[in-house]
Design an enzyme around this catalytic site. Structure first.
Site: not given
Ligand code: AMP
Length: 171
Positions: A59, A96
């Protein structure tokens, strides 16, 4: 100003139980909402010499590409493992259970290139922190990072200390 949040849908328990997925497709499909999203994401970085906008699969690509065009910069994809055809650099981040990694072409930009990182959601910050490491490993100089959505309760910013972080909507 358009109410961006009204065009972002919460999808409970996707892709797995307990996650509230932020679905940005209605916002992107709305011509005025899309234009305002891109303009507002680019705005803090206008005139800051950005040469490359790096978007995180997948995205992030939808946002990084028009932002790059808006800033007069090139666009570089940061991809999941195994997708890029030539020599890559990788960076790992914790999931996780276990780890995953993202990659960029080792010669994706020239040494010292000014790079803006873009993704749709800043959640725990693990992906973004790995992307910053990767950008610097390839030789880029991070100007900042722009996210459409920030999940503030997950404190992703803490994984990006001293970096310029911009987000349009916070939950
Ligand atoms: P993080 O590494 O936990 O910051 O997760 C970020 C990545 O996961 C990004 O590329 C987002 O597209 C996806 N992501 C994480 N949480 C969500 C969510 N609640 N809704 C949509 N995409 C998410």
């Amino acid at each position: 100003m358009i109410d961006l949040k009204s065009r972002i849908l919460d999808v409970p328990d996707f892709p797995k139980k307990g996650i509230v997925f932020k679905d940005i497709t209605p916002l992107l499909a709305d011509a005025k909402g899309f234009a305002e999203t891109i303009d507002r994401l680019a705005e803090p970085f206008v005139g800051r010499g950005v040469q490359i906008v790096a978007g995180i699969e997948s995205r992030g690509f939808l946002l990084a590409t028009p932002i790059a065009y808006r800033l007069g910069a090139g666009v570089v994809p940061i991809r999941k493992k195994g997708k890029l055809p030539r020599a890559v650099k990788s960076a790992s981040y914790a999931l996780e259970y276990g780890t995953d990694s993202i990659e960029a072409h080792a010669d994706a930009f020239s040494q010292g290139a000014k790079v803006l990182l873009v993704d749709d959601v800043l959640a725990t910050g693990g992906t973004a922190a790995a992307a910053v490491k990767l950008i610097e490993d390839v030789g880029g100089e991070l100007v900042g990072a722009a996210f459409l959505i920030e999940l503030g309760f997950l404190n992703g910013r803490k994984k990006l200390p001293g970096r310029r972080i911009e987000s349009l909507v916070t939950y």
